[in-house]
Each structure stands twice: as C-alpha cells, then as structure tokens.
Design a protein around this motif. Structure first.
Motif, PDB file in Angstrom:
ATOM      1  N   LEU A  42       0.838  -1.191   0.000  1.00 50.53           N
ATOM      2  CA  LEU A  42       0.000   0.000   0.000  1.00 50.53           C
ATOM      3  C   LEU A  42       0.873   1.240   0.000  1.00 50.53           C
ATOM      4  O   LEU A  42       1.939   1.266   0.624  1.00 50.53           O
ATOM      5  N   ASP A  85      -3.615   5.292  -1.246  1.00 55.89           N
ATOM      6  CA  ASP A  85      -4.358   4.048  -1.447  1.00 55.89           C
ATOM      7  C   ASP A  85      -5.398   3.869  -0.339  1.00 55.89           C
ATOM      8  O   ASP A  85      -5.288   4.467   0.736  1.00 55.89           O
ATOM      9  N   VAL A  91      -2.609   6.103   4.141  1.00 57.31           N
ATOM     10  CA  VAL A  91      -3.457   5.024   3.632  1.00 57.31           C
ATOM     11  C   VAL A  91      -4.804   5.097   4.350  1.00 57.31           C
ATOM     12  O   VAL A  91      -4.865   5.028   5.584  1.00 57.31           O
ATOM     13  N   LYS A 103      -9.726   4.423  -5.363  1.00 52.58           N
ATOM     14  CA  LYS A 103      -8.591   4.392  -4.438  1.00 52.58           C
ATOM     15  C   LYS A 103      -8.354   3.007  -3.852  1.00 52.58           C
ATOM     16  O   LYS A 103      -7.303   2.759  -3.257  1.00 52.58           O
ATOM     17  N   ARG A 121      -7.023  -0.228  -3.231  1.00 54.36           N
ATOM     18  CA  ARG A 121      -5.837  -0.921  -3.731  1.00 54.36           C
ATOM     19  C   ARG A 121      -5.760  -2.355  -3.236  1.00 54.36           C
ATOM     20  O   ARG A 121      -5.323  -3.244  -3.950  1.00 54.36           O
TER      21      ARG A 121
END
Length: 431
Positions: free
Chosen positions: A112, A116, A147, A172, A174
């Motif tokens: 990440l 993300d 994150v 977004k 991930r």
C-alpha cells in the motif's frame, strides 16, 4: 486398554468421574466426524511431503546460517516448498517475522502507498490490526502514511453484504483484506469456497485490486487454501497451524511474486529484500514442523469439535456449533460472565505440560482495548497451535479455545476447563 485404567488416570489428574463419563459419551458420538478429519489430514500430509520432494529438500537444508544469510539453501528451499504447498508463485518464510500481526503488517505496508485505500469486506479486523491500520491511533500506522481505510459490516447472519461491498470499492481501493477466522467475534469463520466467491465478486468490480487473506488458524483445516481460489496473498503465523508446534517463532507470506517481494523489502530494506536474513538454526524445526502440521492441525480440530459438542450439551452458545463444517481450529464458547471465562482459562492452564501450576489472570495486554486473559502452558511462548485459550474480559464474555498438539491433550484440557467451572459452581452437569 481397560477403560477403568484410563478413568483412574483422569481421576488422578483431577477430573471428576461424572465429567469423564460425559466426555466419553461425547467422544463416542464424534467417531465418524473424527474419521473425516483424519482423511483431510492424510490428503494434506501427502501434499506437504510431495512439495518437499518436488523441491528436493535435503539434509543440507536443515543447517543454519549466520550473518547476512546470503545463499541460505535451507531458507530458500523452504520458501519454495511453501509456495508449492500453497500453489503460489513465491513465499516469504522467516524467523524475523515476529508473529502473525507482523506478517500481516508487512504484507499491507509493503503493498500500500500513500493515497491508497484498504478495504475490509468482512467487518472489524482482529484487535491487534486496529493499530496497524490506524483505526485506533498508533505510531507508524498505515493511516500515518496516508493510507485510508474502509470496512463493510457483515449481514446479521454472518454472510457478505455484496451490495455494500460493491458500493465501497472505488478508484482508491488498492487492497482488500479478508480475515478468514473470527478473531474476538462470534461470527462464522469463512470457508475457502466462500472466500473464493467473495474474491470473484470483487474482481468483477475491480480486476486489479490485490486480494489478501489473513489465513491464521485456517491452514490445513481443508484440502485447499485461499490461494487456490484466487487470493493474491495468504498470510499467517508459524506458531499456529503451519509450524506444527515445533517452529519457535516466525511467519509466512505466500502469493504472487511481486507482492511477496514488496513485503520482503518492507521486512529488511529497499534493495535487500529476501536476499538477507539468516536462518539462525531454525531451519530444522521449520521443516519438521511443516511436515507435522497436517496431523497436528487435525488433533487441534478434533479438540475444537469436542469442545463445541461438550459445551453445547451444557447449554452454552458455541460458534461454530457442534454440527457445522469447520474452517479453522478456533472454538468460541460464550460463557456469559467474567468468572466463567477466568475459570475456563484456569482449567486450560492446569492441563498444560508447562507452567500448569500458574493461575492466569486478566491483564491489559498490548494491542487490545480491554483486559485479556490468556492461558497457554506451551513449549513455545504464545503458541496457539498448542493447547490454549484466551478472551477479552468484556460482554458477552466469550472464551476462544484452540490448539492441542495431540487430540488426547486437547481432550484433557477441555475436560479440565469444565472441571474448574464445576468446582466453582458455575455450571450444572446433566443428570
């Protein structure tokens, strides 16, 4: 052997005759179920031996390395074996991975990047991951590195909320983290088939998302693993199922090479990755533990099924119940009071080969939001493939039992947990 001799041995070990008889009755009813567990263990035993043979495991693989650990043939071959067992491109299996939470944190942080988003489609993660993610603020969390996190609650029956998952996935997103086992919750553990269906659904919405499965407590319970049904990464601890009770520490990450390498760079340093990391004498127990893992897991699984049926007979709510199919080794028993949780854990401790004379007490364990009691008189500290039980001291006062390197020891531990409840007048035995 004469049953009377066994009965007397249990009596000498502190088990009341009425509890012994109840245990024998339950165990007799479970003979067919236990045979099914043994058939799974046989298949998985052949799978592990086949992987060791395919990867040409040799005596030289058992030798230690030191220093940087360059060209550690035992370490590198073991990682090939794990990849073969899990049918993945690559694997990282290291003593430098301190625990399951560490392995999960490496896989997450390695894959990440700032901006993300991490999605849990199965509700709240295990308590120790809350600080890794930043749900509870903590230094070095994923949130501190930009994150974001989103979770979708399960439906009341414990199934996936597919419409909500579809709505939660965005540009977004991930990585999707799927926790197979229940953690400190009373939801069902997901079967490998269910996980595969969830991954397939997610891939239809966003094909390039990384699907990662927290596989802790689930290895070798079924004949297939999440990596067989589309998981890009499977992650776990070696002091749970795959270490077979012999691994003294460590964790594993198996999956697509790119994602495993990303985790390796997080474990050591950019530019070094998996090339460094001495095995320091653990190769032999890592290999032998993996060899034993299918049968050790089977013993623990029998213990979990036995515990479910015994405590269900006494009127307690158990997850899974005594008849459900099993997908991990954890048995949740909702006891309804802190006194019962503590007595249960004292019984598990009293049945241990190590520190049986110690009384476990609740304490403010790091990573948890309430006092937790843990019972584990283990050869490897904290090993939850060995006979152990733990639980948070908060409503609904559920204890989580797992492990037992042999079925016979698991059985003794469960009977001793009931013995302690009985002695304190916290349970009534059936007539």
């Amino acid at each position: 052997m004469d049953t009377a001799m066994t009965r007397q041995m249990y009596k000498d070990m502190g088990i009341d005759g009425k509890i012994f008889d109840l245990g024998e009755e339950i165990a007799f009813r479970l003979k067919d179920r236990f045979e099914e567990i043994d058939r799974t263990a046989e298949y998985n035993q052949l799978k592990v031996v086949g992987a060791m043979q395919k990867c040409r495991a040799s005596e030289a693989c058992l030798y230690p390395s030191s220093g940087y650990g360059y060209n550690d043939v035992g370490r590198d071959t073991l990682e090939e074996i794990y990849a073969a067992v899990f049918h993945t491109e690559s694997a990282l299996v290291r003593p430098q991975i301190a625990c399951g939470t560490h392995a999960l944190a490496l896989a997450l942080a390695g894959n990440l990047r700032p901006g993300d988003e991490l999605l849990s489609p199965v509700g709240k993660p295990y308590d120790t991951l809350e600080e890794v993610i930043g749900i509870r603020p903590s230094r070095g969390s994923l949130a501190e590195y930009g994150v974001s996190y989103r979770q979708v609650e399960l439906l009341p029956d414990g199934s996936f909320d597919y419409p909500a998952i579809r709505s939660a996935i965005n540009e977004k997103t991930r990585l999707v983290e799927i926790q197979r086992s229940k953690g400190y919750l009373t939801r069902p553990t997901f079967s490998v088939q269910q996980i595969g269906e969830l991954i397939s659904f997610i891939r239809q919405i966003k094909p390039d998302v990384i699907c990662m499965v927290d596989n802790c407590y689930g290895e070798f319970v079924e004949t297939i693993e999440p990596s067989d049904v589309g998981a890009d990464l499977v992650v776990g601890s070696l002091i749970k199922n795959p270490g077979g009770g012999l691994a003294p520490t460590g964790g594993y990450i198996a999956g697509k090479k790119e994602y495993v390498d990303n985790a390796a760079f997080r474990l050591t340093a950019p530019g070094l990755g998996r090339e460094v990391g001495a095995s320091l004498g653990v190769n032999q127990p890592f290999y032998q533990g993996l060899f034993l893992a299918p049968t050790v897991t089977a013993g623990a699984l029998k213990g979990a099924v036995f515990a479910a049926n015994l405590y269900e007979e006494l009127g307690f709510s158990v997850v899974p119940d005594g008849r459900e199919s099993r997908h991990d080794i954890i048995q949740a028993v909702t006891l309804g009071s802190p006194e019962r949780v503590i007595a249960f854990c004292k019984g598990i401790q009293a049945a241990a080969p190590i520190d049986s004379y110690v009384d476990p007490e609740p304490w403010a364990m790091p990573g948890y939001d309430s006092d937790v009691i843990m019972a584990a008189g283990a050869f490897v500290s904290g090993s939850s493939i060995e006979l152990s039980a733990d639980g948070p001291i908060k409503p609904p006062y559920t204890v989580y039992f797992q492990g037992g390197l042999t079925w016979e020891h698991a059985k003794f531990g469960i009977l001793m947990s009931l013995q302690k409840l009985y002695e304190k007048g916290l349970v009534t035995l059936p007539e």
